[in-house]
Motif scaffolding. Structure first.
Motif, short mmCIF file in Angstrom:
data_model
loop_
_atom_site.label_atom_id
_atom_site.label_comp_id
_atom_site.label_asym_id
_atom_site.label_seq_id
_atom_site.Cartn_x
_atom_site.Cartn_y
_atom_site.Cartn_z
N GLY A 197 -42.67 -33.16 -2.26
CA GLY A 197 -44.13 -33.19 -2.29
C GLY A 197 -44.75 -34.36 -1.57
N SER A 198 -43.94 -35.16 -0.84
CA SER A 198 -44.45 -36.38 -0.24
C SER A 198 -44.97 -36.19 1.18
CB SER A 198 -43.36 -37.46 -0.24
OG SER A 198 -42.24 -37.03 0.51
N SER A 199 -44.65 -35.07 1.81
CA SER A 199 -45.10 -34.88 3.19
C SER A 199 -46.56 -34.46 3.21
CB SER A 199 -44.24 -33.83 3.90
OG SER A 199 -44.48 -32.55 3.37
N ILE A 200 -47.21 -34.73 4.34
CA ILE A 200 -48.64 -34.43 4.48
C ILE A 200 -48.90 -32.94 4.27
CG2 ILE A 200 -50.50 -34.31 6.19
CD1 ILE A 200 -49.51 -36.96 7.30
N THR A 201 -48.01 -32.10 4.80
CA THR A 201 -48.25 -30.66 4.74
C THR A 201 -48.06 -30.08 3.35
OG1 THR A 201 -45.97 -30.33 5.48
CG2 THR A 201 -47.70 -30.26 7.16
N GLN A 202 -47.63 -30.90 2.39
CA GLN A 202 -47.47 -30.43 1.02
C GLN A 202 -48.62 -30.88 0.13
OE1 GLN A 202 -43.48 -32.07 0.54
NE2 GLN A 202 -42.62 -30.03 0.49
N GLN A 203 -49.71 -31.34 0.72
CA GLN A 203 -50.82 -31.87 -0.05
C GLN A 203 -52.11 -31.12 0.26
OE1 GLN A 203 -50.83 -36.16 0.62
NE2 GLN A 203 -48.60 -36.18 0.59
N ARG A 204 -52.00 -29.82 0.48
CA ARG A 204 -53.15 -29.03 0.91
C ARG A 204 -54.20 -28.85 -0.17
NH1 ARG A 204 -48.75 -26.30 3.32
NH2 ARG A 204 -48.71 -26.62 5.58
N GLY A 205 -53.85 -29.09 -1.43
CA GLY A 205 -54.82 -28.92 -2.50
C GLY A 205 -55.78 -30.07 -2.66
N SER A 206 -55.67 -31.11 -1.83
CA SER A 206 -56.56 -32.26 -1.94
C SER A 206 -57.79 -32.08 -1.05
CB SER A 206 -55.83 -33.55 -1.56
OG SER A 206 -55.56 -33.58 -0.17
N LEU A 207 -58.88 -32.67 -1.49
CA LEU A 207 -60.13 -32.55 -0.75
C LEU A 207 -60.03 -33.20 0.63
CD1 LEU A 207 -62.87 -31.26 -1.44
CD2 LEU A 207 -63.69 -33.54 -2.08
N VAL A 208 -59.39 -34.37 0.72
CA VAL A 208 -59.30 -35.06 2.00
C VAL A 208 -58.46 -34.26 2.99
CG1 VAL A 208 -57.27 -36.46 1.35
CG2 VAL A 208 -58.85 -37.29 3.10
N ASP A 209 -57.41 -33.57 2.50
CA ASP A 209 -56.60 -32.74 3.37
C ASP A 209 -57.44 -31.62 3.98
OD1 ASP A 209 -53.45 -31.76 3.81
OD2 ASP A 209 -54.90 -30.12 3.74
N LEU A 210 -58.23 -30.94 3.16
CA LEU A 210 -59.04 -29.84 3.65
C LEU A 210 -60.13 -30.34 4.60
CD1 LEU A 210 -59.60 -26.83 3.65
CD2 LEU A 210 -60.92 -27.12 1.54
N GLU A 211 -60.70 -31.49 4.30
CA GLU A 211 -61.71 -32.06 5.20
C GLU A 211 -61.11 -32.32 6.58
OE1 GLU A 211 -62.73 -35.50 2.94
OE2 GLU A 211 -64.43 -34.52 1.92
N ASP A 212 -59.91 -32.87 6.61
CA ASP A 212 -59.26 -33.14 7.89
C ASP A 212 -58.88 -31.85 8.61
OD1 ASP A 212 -59.51 -35.87 7.68
OD2 ASP A 212 -57.46 -36.23 6.99
N ARG A 213 -58.47 -30.85 7.86
CA ARG A 213 -58.13 -29.57 8.47
C ARG A 213 -59.34 -28.97 9.17
NH1 ARG A 213 -53.66 -27.59 10.33
NH2 ARG A 213 -52.50 -27.57 8.37
N TRP A 214 -60.47 -28.96 8.50
CA TRP A 214 -61.68 -28.40 9.12
C TRP A 214 -62.11 -29.22 10.34
CZ3 TRP A 214 -61.21 -23.92 7.94
CH2 TRP A 214 -61.35 -23.33 6.70
N LEU A 215 -62.00 -30.56 10.24
CA LEU A 215 -62.37 -31.40 11.38
C LEU A 215 -61.52 -31.06 12.60
CD1 LEU A 215 -63.77 -33.83 12.74
CD2 LEU A 215 -61.92 -35.27 11.79
N THR A 216 -60.22 -30.99 12.42
CA THR A 216 -59.36 -30.74 13.59
C THR A 216 -59.55 -29.33 14.12
OG1 THR A 216 -57.50 -30.24 12.10
CG2 THR A 216 -57.66 -32.47 12.94
N LYS A 217 -59.83 -28.37 13.26
CA LYS A 217 -60.12 -27.02 13.74
C LYS A 217 -61.41 -27.01 14.57
CE LYS A 217 -57.71 -24.06 10.41
NZ LYS A 217 -56.89 -23.37 11.43
N ARG A 218 -62.42 -27.71 14.12
CA ARG A 218 -63.69 -27.74 14.88
C ARG A 218 -63.50 -28.43 16.22
NH1 ARG A 218 -65.83 -28.67 9.39
NH2 ARG A 218 -67.05 -26.82 8.81
N LEU A 219 -62.77 -29.54 16.24
CA LEU A 219 -62.52 -30.23 17.51
C LEU A 219 -61.76 -29.32 18.48
CD1 LEU A 219 -61.47 -33.76 16.20
CD2 LEU A 219 -63.62 -33.16 17.34
N THR A 220 -60.78 -28.62 17.96
CA THR A 220 -59.99 -27.72 18.80
C THR A 220 -60.82 -26.57 19.31
OG1 THR A 220 -58.01 -28.29 17.51
CG2 THR A 220 -57.92 -26.30 18.86
N ALA A 221 -61.62 -25.98 18.43
CA ALA A 221 -62.49 -24.86 18.83
C ALA A 221 -63.48 -25.30 19.91
CB ALA A 221 -63.24 -24.32 17.62
N ARG A 222 -63.96 -26.53 19.82
CA ARG A 222 -64.89 -27.03 20.84
C ARG A 222 -64.21 -27.15 22.20
NH1 ARG A 222 -66.89 -32.37 18.85
NH2 ARG A 222 -67.60 -31.01 17.16
N SER A 223 -62.96 -27.63 22.20
CA SER A 223 -62.23 -27.74 23.47
C SER A 223 -62.01 -26.37 24.11
CB SER A 223 -60.88 -28.42 23.25
OG SER A 223 -61.04 -29.77 22.87
#
Length: 376
Positions: free
Chosen positions: A224-250
């Motif tokens: 449970g220590s890797s980044i990809t195993q922490q998807r239930g946290s708010l900060v994880d989801l915030e970062d996921r949406w940020l990177t998706k938006r940046l990618t979609a913009r490119s």
């Protein structure tokens, strides 16, 4: 006058390190065992609080190919960027400190790079579970990665837009001239920093290469220590949406209708199912952020048209519609299926579809229930 053979181009491997003393030696040993004749390893100790820094220093003392940079903790993206400043090779790649690289990987990537004149080359990966009870599960090549790296080729992104789903930093070999000329760097201060950068690389390359070989073993950690195993946290989801938006913009700025269509339907939704499984136990703030992100990113084209499996298309549609209880019901039902079981399928006048017990199909968009993928 006799002209000798040109020496091989140096490959610089940047290895960001933070508190991985249990895995680091194995990672470094794999890099130093490469069959490629000129490999430089730049280890960036990102403020480790365990023995990782000492392990790296010990390897550097024994092997001149290893150099260590110690910095205050700044995160994965910043550590990779710092490491690049200390490299001397005109080819660069990356490795995470808990993974390993097969010995012939860099030779395979460099061979395609030099033979095709590409700006960078990418290869396939395998999930690595070294403690698996079943030997067949120790190394597993994900089917979607096998599909993306089916043949050896030199391409532009319009020829295979789905390659944008290959978002990883560490299965690619870049020419330093391309990396610098394209203005590439890793996003700092956020998780999932790979995707915006690798997307820009695919979009900006004159040509990129593909090899079918597995060039990276990605350790799947069960603690449970890797980044990809922490998807239930708010900060994880915030970062996921940020990177998706940046990618979609490119992708939007690239201006190719074909690339945009494939990205929107097949790449952008690709990892959402891993978040949907969190819905039954999510708190209100996390779920509100999930719903807001889904509605924002898929406002113009619903997830029912995506390449997700039907049960996840259905869940995405329920989230879009604000039907949290129904989305949680579907995910709870799916989690309760036994090995080999699948969601029931029925044939009604409108075609084959899934049928989730307890959910009234008449209240659901048929496209969310259909078994076949939707390409239009």
């Amino acid at each position: 006058m006799r002209i000798g053979r040109r020496p091989p181009r140096r490959i610089s491997v940047v290895v960001p390190v933070f508190d991985v003393e249990a895995y680091l030696a194995e990672c470094l040993d794999s890099l130093l065992a490469s069959t490629y004749p000129d490999v430089e390893v730049v280890v960036v100790d990102d403020g480790s609080t365990d023995g990782s820094g000492a392990i790296a220093d010990e390897r550097a003392a024994r092997d001149a190919r290893v150099r260590v940079v110690h910095i205050a903790n700044r995160g994965l993206g910043a550590a990779r960027n710092e490491g690049l400043r200390h490299t001397t090779g005109d080819l660069v790649t990356f490795a995470d400190s808990d993974d390993v690289v097969p010995p012939t990987a860099y030779a395979a990537l460099q061979r395609q790079l030099s033979g095709s004149g590409c700006d960078f080359v990418t290869g396939s990966i395998a999930w690595w579970r070294p403690d698996a009870d079943d030997p067949a599960q120790v190394l597993v090549q994900p089917p979607w990665m096998r599909r993306l790296h089916r043949t050896r080729a030199a391409l532009v992104v319009e020829q295979q837009p789905e390659i944008l789903g290959d978002v990883f930093a560490w299965n690619k070999l870049f020419t330093r001239a391309f990396w610098d000329g394209a203005g590439l760097s890793w996003l700092e201060g956020h998780r999932y920093e790979d995707q915006p950068t690798t997307t820009r690389a695919f979009l900006r390359a004159r040509r990129f290469g593909i090899v079918p070989e597995v060039v990276y073993h990605w350790r799947i950690r069960s603690d449970g220590s890797s980044i990809t195993q922490q998807r239930g946290s708010l900060v994880d989801l915030e970062d996921r949406w940020l990177t998706k938006r940046l990618t979609a913009r490119s992708v939007a700025d690239h201006g190719s209708p074909k690339v945009s269509r494939v990205f929107r339907d097949k790449v952008l939704p690709g990892d959402l199912h891993r978040y949907f499984v969190q819905i039954p136990t999510a708190d209100d703030a996390w779920y509100a952020l999930l719903e807001a992100g889904v509605r924002d990113l898929f406002a113009e084209r619903s997830l029912v048209h995506s390449g997700l499996p039907p049960v996840h298309r259905l869940t995405g549609w329920l989230v879009e519609q604000g039907r949290r209880a129904d989305a949680a019901h579907v995910m709870t039902y799916l989690a309760g299926l036994g090995p080999g079981e699948r969601v029931p399928r029925v044939d009604d006048p409108r075609g084959w579809r899934i049928d989730v017990p307890g959910l009234d199909a008449a209240t659901v968009d048929l496209a969310a229930l259909r078994l076949q993928d939707h390409e239009t």
